[in-house]
Write a protein that holds these residues in place. Structure first.
Motif, PDB file in Angstrom:
ATOM      1  N   LYS A 483       1.179  -1.744  -0.116  1.00 32.20           N
ATOM      2  CA  LYS A 483       0.594  -0.047   0.009  1.00 32.20           C
ATOM      3  C   LYS A 483       1.352   0.684  -0.118  1.00 32.20           C
ATOM      4  CE  LYS A 483      -3.575  -1.946   2.653  1.00 32.20           C
ATOM      5  NZ  LYS A 483      -2.985  -3.201   3.148  1.00 32.20           N
ATOM      6  N   PRO A 484       0.705   2.512  -1.284  1.00 35.89           N
ATOM      7  CA  PRO A 484       1.051   3.935  -0.294  1.00 35.89           C
ATOM      8  C   PRO A 484       1.729   3.646   0.571  1.00 35.89           C
ATOM      9  CG  PRO A 484      -0.199   4.057  -2.303  1.00 35.89           C
ATOM     10  CD  PRO A 484      -0.869   2.354  -1.762  1.00 35.89           C
ATOM     11  N   GLU A 485       0.418   4.180   1.985  1.00 35.76           N
ATOM     12  CA  GLU A 485       0.731   3.974   2.964  1.00 35.76           C
ATOM     13  C   GLU A 485       0.601   3.828   3.682  1.00 35.76           C
ATOM     14  OE1 GLU A 485      -1.293   7.748   4.322  1.00 35.76           O
ATOM     15  OE2 GLU A 485      -1.649   8.639   2.525  1.00 35.76           O
ATOM     16  N   THR A 486       1.668   3.188   5.068  1.00 33.55           N
ATOM     17  CA  THR A 486       1.632   2.376   5.973  1.00 33.55           C
ATOM     18  C   THR A 486       2.102   2.876   7.294  1.00 33.55           C
ATOM     19  OG1 THR A 486       1.809   0.112   6.425  1.00 33.55           O
ATOM     20  CG2 THR A 486       3.942   1.255   5.572  1.00 33.55           C
ATOM     21  N   ARG A 487       1.839   1.437   8.522  1.00 38.24           N
ATOM     22  CA  ARG A 487       2.486   2.495   9.667  1.00 38.24           C
ATOM     23  C   ARG A 487       3.797   1.207  10.029  1.00 38.24           C
ATOM     24  NH1 ARG A 487       0.236  -1.246  12.712  1.00 38.24           N
ATOM     25  NH2 ARG A 487       0.923  -0.503  14.860  1.00 38.24           N
ATOM     26  N   ILE A 488       4.094   1.843  10.761  1.00 41.90           N
ATOM     27  CA  ILE A 488       5.666   1.821  10.671  1.00 41.90           C
ATOM     28  C   ILE A 488       5.914   1.324  11.982  1.00 41.90           C
ATOM     29  CG2 ILE A 488       7.255   3.547  11.502  1.00 41.90           C
ATOM     30  CD1 ILE A 488       8.874   2.396   9.039  1.00 41.90           C
ATOM     31  N   GLU A 489       6.688   0.353  13.206  1.00 41.63           N
ATOM     32  CA  GLU A 489       6.865   0.371  14.089  1.00 41.63           C
ATOM     33  C   GLU A 489       8.446  -0.101  14.115  1.00 41.63           C
ATOM     34  OE1 GLU A 489       4.217  -2.438  15.231  1.00 41.63           O
ATOM     35  OE2 GLU A 489       5.826  -4.259  15.016  1.00 41.63           O
ATOM     36  N   THR A 490       9.033   0.157  15.586  1.00 36.65           N
ATOM     37  CA  THR A 490      10.231  -0.811  16.232  1.00 36.65           C
ATOM     38  C   THR A 490       9.966  -1.858  16.296  1.00 36.65           C
ATOM     39  OG1 THR A 490      10.867   1.889  16.637  1.00 36.65           O
ATOM     40  CG2 THR A 490      12.327  -0.168  17.290  1.00 36.65           C
ATOM     41  N   LEU A 491      11.404  -2.705  15.514  1.00 41.83           N
ATOM     42  CA  LEU A 491      11.165  -4.065  15.744  1.00 41.83           C
ATOM     43  C   LEU A 491      12.118  -4.378  16.849  1.00 41.83           C
ATOM     44  CD1 LEU A 491      10.264  -6.494  13.797  1.00 41.83           C
ATOM     45  CD2 LEU A 491      12.320  -6.051  12.280  1.00 41.83           C
ATOM     46  N   ALA A 492      12.923  -4.004  16.748  1.00 39.28           N
ATOM     47  CA  ALA A 492      13.976  -4.060  18.158  1.00 39.28           C
ATOM     48  C   ALA A 492      15.199  -3.000  17.582  1.00 39.28           C
ATOM     49  CB  ALA A 492      15.158  -5.546  17.926  1.00 39.28           C
ATOM     50  N   SER A 493      15.911  -2.678  19.285  1.00 37.57           N
ATOM     51  CA  SER A 493      16.556  -1.644  19.316  1.00 37.57           C
ATOM     52  C   SER A 493      17.968  -2.668  20.462  1.00 37.57           C
ATOM     53  CB  SER A 493      16.291  -1.238  21.087  1.00 37.57           C
ATOM     54  OG  SER A 493      14.696   0.037  20.006  1.00 37.57           O
ATOM     55  N   PHE A 494      18.790  -2.228  19.790  1.00 38.27           N
ATOM     56  CA  PHE A 494      20.211  -2.339  20.444  1.00 38.27           C
ATOM     57  C   PHE A 494      21.087  -1.675  20.794  1.00 38.27           C
ATOM     58  CE2 PHE A 494      18.364  -5.157  16.582  1.00 38.27           C
ATOM     59  CZ  PHE A 494      18.684  -6.224  17.699  1.00 38.27           C
ATOM     60  N   VAL A 495      22.000  -2.233  22.072  1.00 37.19           N
ATOM     61  CA  VAL A 495      22.980  -0.601  22.126  1.00 37.19           C
ATOM     62  C   VAL A 495      24.575  -1.724  21.960  1.00 37.19           C
ATOM     63  CG1 VAL A 495      21.369   0.873  23.489  1.00 37.19           C
ATOM     64  CG2 VAL A 495      22.479  -1.606  24.609  1.00 37.19           C
ATOM     65  N   ALA A 496      25.049  -0.553  21.891  1.00 36.21           N
ATOM     66  CA  ALA A 496      26.698  -0.807  22.298  1.00 36.21           C
ATOM     67  C   ALA A 496      27.437  -0.003  22.457  1.00 36.21           C
ATOM     68  CB  ALA A 496      27.034  -1.612  20.506  1.00 36.21           C
ATOM     69  N   GLY A 497      28.440  -0.497  23.720  1.00 38.53           N
ATOM     70  CA  GLY A 497      29.399   0.631  23.856  1.00 38.53           C
ATOM     71  C   GLY A 497      31.214   0.411  23.443  1.00 38.53           C
ATOM     72  N   ALA A 498      31.659   1.770  23.363  1.00 37.91           N
ATOM     73  CA  ALA A 498      32.522   2.168  22.292  1.00 37.91           C
ATOM     74  C   ALA A 498      33.405   1.418  22.444  1.00 37.91           C
ATOM     75  CB  ALA A 498      32.681   3.332  21.993  1.00 37.91           C
ATOM     76  N   GLY A 499      34.495   0.253  22.827  1.00 37.59           N
ATOM     77  CA  GLY A 499      35.455   0.215  23.392  1.00 37.59           C
ATOM     78  C   GLY A 499      35.533  -1.245  23.072  1.00 37.59           C
ATOM     79  N   ARG A 500      33.919  -2.152  23.473  1.00 39.04           N
ATOM     80  CA  ARG A 500      33.906  -3.811  23.109  1.00 39.04           C
ATOM     81  C   ARG A 500      32.703  -4.040  22.194  1.00 39.04           C
ATOM     82  NH1 ARG A 500      31.440  -5.577  27.652  1.00 39.04           N
ATOM     83  NH2 ARG A 500      30.834  -7.836  27.681  1.00 39.04           N
ATOM     84  N   PRO A 501      33.574  -4.736  21.110  1.00 39.61           N
ATOM     85  CA  PRO A 501      32.768  -5.524  20.507  1.00 39.61           C
ATOM     86  C   PRO A 501      31.876  -6.276  20.554  1.00 39.61           C
ATOM     87  CG  PRO A 501      34.685  -6.552  19.936  1.00 39.61           C
ATOM     88  CD  PRO A 501      34.946  -5.604  21.530  1.00 39.61           C
ATOM     89  N   ARG A 502      30.681  -5.265  21.437  1.00 42.41           N
ATOM     90  CA  ARG A 502      29.284  -6.503  22.124  1.00 42.41           C
ATOM     91  C   ARG A 502      28.318  -5.608  21.726  1.00 42.41           C
ATOM     92  NH1 ARG A 502      27.997 -11.048  24.697  1.00 42.41           N
ATOM     93  NH2 ARG A 502      26.531 -10.944  26.042  1.00 42.41           N
ATOM     94  N   ILE A 503      27.246  -6.481  21.266  1.00 37.34           N
ATOM     95  CA  ILE A 503      25.499  -5.522  21.128  1.00 37.34           C
ATOM     96  C   ILE A 503      24.584  -6.351  22.023  1.00 37.34           C
ATOM     97  CG2 ILE A 503      25.957  -6.886  18.318  1.00 37.34           C
ATOM     98  CD1 ILE A 503      24.299  -3.531  17.588  1.00 37.34           C
ATOM     99  N   GLU A 504      23.838  -5.816  21.918  1.00 36.52           N
ATOM    100  CA  GLU A 504      22.915  -6.419  22.920  1.00 36.52           C
ATOM    101  C   GLU A 504      21.364  -5.526  23.042  1.00 36.52           C
ATOM    102  OE1 GLU A 504      24.799  -7.406  26.506  1.00 36.52           O
ATOM    103  OE2 GLU A 504      24.269  -4.963  27.313  1.00 36.52           O
ATOM    104  N   ARG A 505      20.719  -6.186  22.776  1.00 40.85           N
ATOM    105  CA  ARG A 505      18.915  -6.055  22.270  1.00 40.85           C
ATOM    106  C   ARG A 505      18.612  -4.718  23.839  1.00 40.85           C
ATOM    107  NH1 ARG A 505      15.217  -9.602  20.128  1.00 40.85           N
ATOM    108  NH2 ARG A 505      13.738  -7.755  20.586  1.00 40.85           N
ATOM    109  N   ALA A 506      18.838  -3.890  23.333  1.00 44.29           N
ATOM    110  CA  ALA A 506      18.135  -2.942  24.656  1.00 44.29           C
ATOM    111  C   ALA A 506      17.338  -3.293  25.832  1.00 44.29           C
ATOM    112  CB  ALA A 506      18.185  -1.358  23.342  1.00 44.29           C
TER     113      ALA A 506
END
Ligand code: FE2
Length: 506
Positions: A483-506
């Protein structure tokens, strides 16, 4: 099929297209337009600290001669404080496209721009420069997107992306698809399968006629790279991919590359050298590395019956899978990349590249059923990349990708052949704007590949905010692309700190 131009002609056009300079008297004649010559909108891109490329393309009933187009850059959207003015030739040889490489701008600033020709004025675009190389910006906020197949749906994601407050958009490939149309098309593209220069031009124009995409191009600069469908499905270097074949693939590819330049806010080297890989810097916060994994790659290996394109196969059935001579980026780009990583000293090292980087094993161990078109099919080249990241201690690597029409979030491994090897970076591979996903059990694949923490097939885009302390990422998913118009939502959020390669769900 039009034949490829002589290289000298391309160089002349690249120079004329990018520089302001002298114009022949005849080009001053201003045509009268019977329709809006700026119907494809405006765009900006390839931002540096003092420069940005402004783009438009004139369309309609145009003379077969060069047309002089004026441009203005201002501090305000009413153009009361114009900071620069100039003019460019829109040349018929380049589909009357305009690429104004404006320099002498202030760093870390938003500007407004527009074009004028005859009595017509374009829509107003908004763009920005990068912070100065030695500046310490407090944040960088970007969106990454890819894969917008016209017949699979509407580009309704962009209506939502407009509200994301971005510094720029990273478009990571499959801006167009060369196909005629699919079963159950949401809408049918014009001209059938895209083969010639005129076909490619028409397909880009079709995309740019969609208001949501046009508005997003006008809202902020885009940094772009291509994948396969800008030419042909699964092509590799000068080896044709699958689908309709032509007698001279090199000529088809040259036409496709030219049309890409004509429709993107790219610098002249994208035409004169067909070079997209480059490095940009967002102050001390980020080194931004753009890669081209299509143009220089070796062909996919072990396709059954020698067919063209890609296959998903058991890696153990293919002797040459790990052949160290095989390349995805090509020797010159690999060497350049190693040099970029050797001197990279910003907080984040952000890669804009085409496809899923980490191993995606479609079966639980010990089987390894892999796709030979992505990085999985170029394992030795991937290992050279991860070795280079480690050797140069590249700060906080983050790989953005696309191509697979699925979101994948996880960790970059030092060596995918050794599941217990260290995490050395973060991967955020984006889903498609519209293109359909393959049907398989993504959750089973996620479980079989523990270096990833998330996978999903919904359509949309990602937003990442980088600060000196860390990154936060949101995957945005639209409800319905049909459809030309649609709703949006946030499927998932993540965070990671600088200095450590580790990403996790927020
Ligand atoms: Fe795609």
């Amino acid at each position: 099929m039009k034949s490829t131009w002589h290289r000298r002609e391309i160089l002349r056009l690249a120079l004329a297209s990018a520089g302001a300079g002298w114009l022949p008297r005849s080009s001053w004649a201003q045509p009268r337009f019977t329709s809006n010559p700026f119907a494809l909108g405006v765009a900006s891109g390839s931002p540096l600290a003092d420069s940005v490329v402004l783009w438009t393309r004139l369309v309609g009933d145009l003379p077969a001669s060069a047309i002089t187009v004026q441009w203005e850059v201002a501090d305000d959207d009413r153009f009361t404080r114009v900071v620069q003015r100039g003019q460019q030739q829109a040349m018929p040889e380049l589909a009357h496209s305009v690429h104004a490489e404006v320099s002498g701008l202030a760093p870390d600033r938003w500007y407004f721009y527009r074009f004028m020709v005859g009595d017509a004025t374009s829509a107003t675009g908004r763009t920005r420069t990068m912070p100065a190389p030695d500046a310490s910006p407090s944040r960088l906020r970007l969106s990454y997107a890819s894969c917008q197949r016209w017949d699979h749906g509407y580009f309704n994601s962009y209506r939502h992306m407009l509200k994301e407050d971005l510094d720029f958009v990273f478009f990571l490939g499959d801006y167009i698809y060369e196909y005629a149309n699919s079963a159950n098309s949401v809408r049918v593209p014009t001209r059938g399968t895209v083969l010639t220069l005129d076909d490619y031009r028409a397909r880009y124009a079709l995309h740019r006629s969609e208001a949501d995409l046009q508005a997003m191009h006008a809202a902020c600069p885009w940094i772009v790279t291509w994948d396969d469908h800008e030419v042909q499905n699964d092509y590799a270097g000068l080896t044709a991919g699958s689908g309709t074949q032509v007698a001279d693939f090199a000529a088809r590819r040259a036409a496709a590359y030219q049309a890409y330049y004509e429709h993107m806010p790219l610098r002249a080297q994208a035409l004169s050298q067909t070079r997209l890989y480059s490095e940009q810097r967002f102050g001390k916060l980020a080194n931004i590395v753009i890669l081209d994994d299509r143009q220089y790659r070796d062909a996919q290996v072990c396709n059954p019956n020698g067919r063209l394109g890609s296959s998903t196969l058991d890696r153990r059935s293919c002797d040459v899978w790990d052949d160290p001579k095989r390349t995805l980026l090509g020797a010159a780009q690999e060497q350049w990349l190693d040099g970029v990583l050797a001197k990279g000293d910003a907080t984040w090292t952000i890669f804009g590249q085409q496809t899923l980087f980490g191993e995606r094993n479609f079966r639980p161990a010990p089987d390894r059923v892999l796709w030979n078109d992505g990085w999985d099919g170029y394992s030795a080249a991937r290992k050279r990349f991860t070795d280079s990241l480690q050797r140069h201690k590249a700060p906080n690597p983050v790989l953005l990708g696309g191509d697979v029409h699925e979101n994948w979030v996880g960790h970059v491994k030092a060596d995918y052949a050794k599941p217990d090897s260290a995490a050395i970076g973060i991967e955020l591979c984006g889903t498609s704007i519209t293109s359909r996903s393959s049907s398989y059990d993504v959750n089973a694949a996620l479980a079989a590949n523990p270096h990833f923490i998330f996978a999903d097939q919904r359509k949309g885009y990602g937003v990442v905010e980088f600060t000196p302390a860390g990154l936060s990422a949101k995957l945005r998913a639209v409800e319905d692309v049909t459809k030309p118009e649609t709703r949006i939502e946030t499927l998932a959020s993540f965070v990671a700190g600088a200095g450590r390669p580790r990403i996790e769900r927020a």
